[in-house]
Scaffold this active site. Structure first.
Site, PDB file in Angstrom:
ATOM      1  N   CYS A  41       0.836  -1.203   0.000  1.00  0.00           N
ATOM      2  CA  CYS A  41       0.000   0.000   0.000  1.00  0.00           C
ATOM      3  C   CYS A  41       0.878   1.264   0.000  1.00  0.00           C
ATOM      4  CB  CYS A  41      -0.964  -0.044   1.178  1.00  0.00           C
ATOM      5  SG  CYS A  41      -2.366   1.094   1.034  1.00  0.00           S
ATOM      6  N   HIS A  73      -3.686  -5.338   0.679  1.00  0.00           N
ATOM      7  CA  HIS A  73      -3.116  -5.774   1.963  1.00  0.00           C
ATOM      8  C   HIS A  73      -3.106  -7.303   2.064  1.00  0.00           C
ATOM      9  CE1 HIS A  73      -2.711  -1.869   3.998  1.00  0.00           C
ATOM     10  NE2 HIS A  73      -3.725  -1.509   3.228  1.00  0.00           N
ATOM     11  N   GLU A 131      -1.692  -9.058   4.287  1.00  0.00           N
ATOM     12  CA  GLU A 131      -1.607  -9.522   5.677  1.00  0.00           C
ATOM     13  C   GLU A 131      -2.966  -9.777   6.314  1.00  0.00           C
ATOM     14  OE1 GLU A 131      -1.392  -4.944   5.968  1.00  0.00           O
ATOM     15  OE2 GLU A 131      -0.975  -6.547   4.528  1.00  0.00           O
TER      16      GLU A 131
END
Length: 514
Positions: free
Chosen positions: A86, A173, A175
């Site tokens: 990001c 993202h 994660e």
């Protein structure tokens, strides 16, 4: 925070994103050690750490703004693989001459990523996949040497690569769980790009930490603060494994403990583990200091300071006591604020220490999350009773009695908490619910008991599910169990006529009420 020597690791640079700690956790879960460091770290410091790879986190700011978080530009010249997420991708793109602009509208939520000539980052992954977007800016032109290998309808440059420099970036993202193949993407960065071996384990951590403790302490002595919680218990066991009788544990009964806590601590460590444990009865001292204090931050500071003063006084009676061991966790440090985040609340283990404190601090688990501490406890041979003991803050019941503390209020919380824990255990839910406790808000309400009007306290129940304490959700305790808990509390605890159940997640709330 120091990196562990002679161990491969992934360095995560913190640019203020809300998911930063998740990146570190995901990497550790894949068997590679990882630490989160400030974006202000210098290239020289990174070189000394010698990470196998670097991840630039997300962040709330714009890379083109005057107050943008930046990194030492020489980090890009170290020849270490870099993965920008990001904001991290935008920063990397800008550094190499790309363009970053405000998006037409903020993109937040699930999106479809379409791959084209994917890099090793996408090895064995489908060409179309669901990802999680959360951004207001986007890269509108890529730097020379970089290629777009992933697109999205709203974000044409969703993934970039420079295989020669081993630099990669994604606008989404990986994660978070909402990104379908996020774990696999991180895994490919670790093992395909960075060539990690994935040999980090809790057994490996113990070996490294014991060696570090021995080297740091030498022939000196360590005083360990025992609180009755799992963190300090694990610290005591770890240090005892390293230096044996050079460790002295001091248990301060500050009058803010759970029911039966003091007796349990002494039985476990003095009788079972045969450690040298000194018990200090300081209830009156702490409660006198807390008289008239309602502000939670003041209470935390007072309790934290008084702890250290007591240790300082008692340690002066001992010989050659140089170190004070604490059960500070990674989450304690993160929640107490970094360069990129406001302080949520000060933690007793990372704030309030006097400047003239005679001890050097030793915090052997300050790179671990709560679930990792439990795993460490198992490896050290601690019993399930200790390892799965409910998390208990250093300030104890002092922050579970909201507002001013009195003997009456402490007794209400102590007894109601005992009932809650007893019923949760009877229901077989103690392993399913991450943390559960009662609190006493400064609230009275009208009730009827035995045909008489009452005006008594309301007890709040907080029960959450979580993995590491960074985020949590309220626990769906069965109604019949809640009913038993409620009936017992109003019948067995004096001056209580109402029971409340907290159904708020973290965020927006924290787990503790104060």
């Amino acid at each position: 925070m120091e990196a562990h020597l002679d161990q491969e690791m992934i360095l995560v640079l913190d640019f203020g994103g809300q998911y930063n700690q998740l990146i570190t956790r995901r990497i550790r879960d894949l068997g590679v050690y990882s630490e989160l460091h400030s974006h202000k770290i210098t290239a020289a410091e990174v070189k000394d750490i010698a990470p196998a790879g670097i991840i630039f986190s997300g962040g709330p700011r714009s890379v083109y703004a005057e107050d943008a978080y930046r990194c030492d530009p020489e980090i890009f010249d170290l020849g270490i693989p870099i993965f920008g997420i990001c904001y991290g991708m935008q920063l990397m793109s800008q550094h190499f001459g790309g363009t970053v602009e405000r998006a037409g509208h903020r993109e937040y939520g699930k999106a479809t990523l379409t791959l084209n000539d994917p890099s090793p980052m996408y090895a064995n992954l489908p060409l179309e996949q669901t990802v999680w977007m959360s951004h207001s800016d986007l890269v509108t032109s890529v730097p020379n040497g970089f290629v777009v290998d992933g697109t999205n309808v709203s974000c044409p440059i969703a993934s970039i690569k420079n295989e020669e420099l081993k630099m990669y970036g994604v606008q989404y993202h990986p994660e978070v769980n909402h990104t379908m193949f996020g774990k696999e993407l991180l895994k490919n960065f670790l093992f395909e790009v960075c060539q990690c071996t994935g040999d980090w384990s809790m057994e490996n951590f113990i070996e490294i930490e014991i060696a570090k403790i021995k080297e740091e302490v030498g022939d000196k002595k360590v005083l360990c603060a025992l609180s009755g919680g799992v963190d300090s218990s694990v610290v005591a066991a770890l240090i005892h494994a390293a230096i044996g009788d050079q460790l002295t544990c001091m248990f301060v009964d500050h009058g803010l403990l759970r029911k039966g806590e003091a007796e349990s601590v002494m039985k476990t460590f003095a009788d079972h583990f045969h450690m040298n444990v000194i018990k200090i009865d300081a209830q009156d001292r702490f409660l006198n200091k807390l008289k008239g204090i309602s502000d939670p931050e003041q209470k935390r500071k007072i309790i934290g300071n008084e702890f250290v003063y007591v240790f300082d006084e008692e340690a002066s009676k001992l010989t050659d006591m140089d170190f004070l061991a604490q059960g500070t966790l990674y989450t304690d440090i993160i929640e107490s604020g970094t360069d990129t985040a406001q302080t949520i609340k000060s933690h007793h283990n990372v704030g309030g220490l006097p400047e003239d404190m005679q001890f050097k601090l030793i915090e052997p688990i300050n790179t671990l999350f709560k679930d990792e501490v439990r795993e460490l406890g198992k490896e050290l041979g601690l019993s399930d009773e200790i390892v799965w003991r409910q998390p208990f803050p250093g300030p104890g019941l002092g922050i579970r009695v909201l507002g001013e503390i009195t003997d009456e209020k402490l007794e209400i919380v102590r007894e109601s908490d005992f009932i809650l824990r007893d019923e949760i255990k009877k229901a077989g839910l103690e392993r399913e619910i991450w943390q559960y406790f009662t609190v006493l808000p400064p609230l009275r309400s009208v009730g009827v008991m035995g045909d008489e009007r009452t005006y008594d306290y309301a007890v709040g129940i907080r029960a959450v599910t979580s993995i590491d304490g960074m985020t949590s959700d309220w626990a769906r305790i069965p109604w019949d169990v809640l009913e038993k808990i409620s009936v017992r509390i109003v019948n067995e605890v004096q001056n209580v006529n109402r029971v409340l159940y907290d159904v708020t997640s973290k965020p927006p709330s924290t787990i503790e009420w104060e």
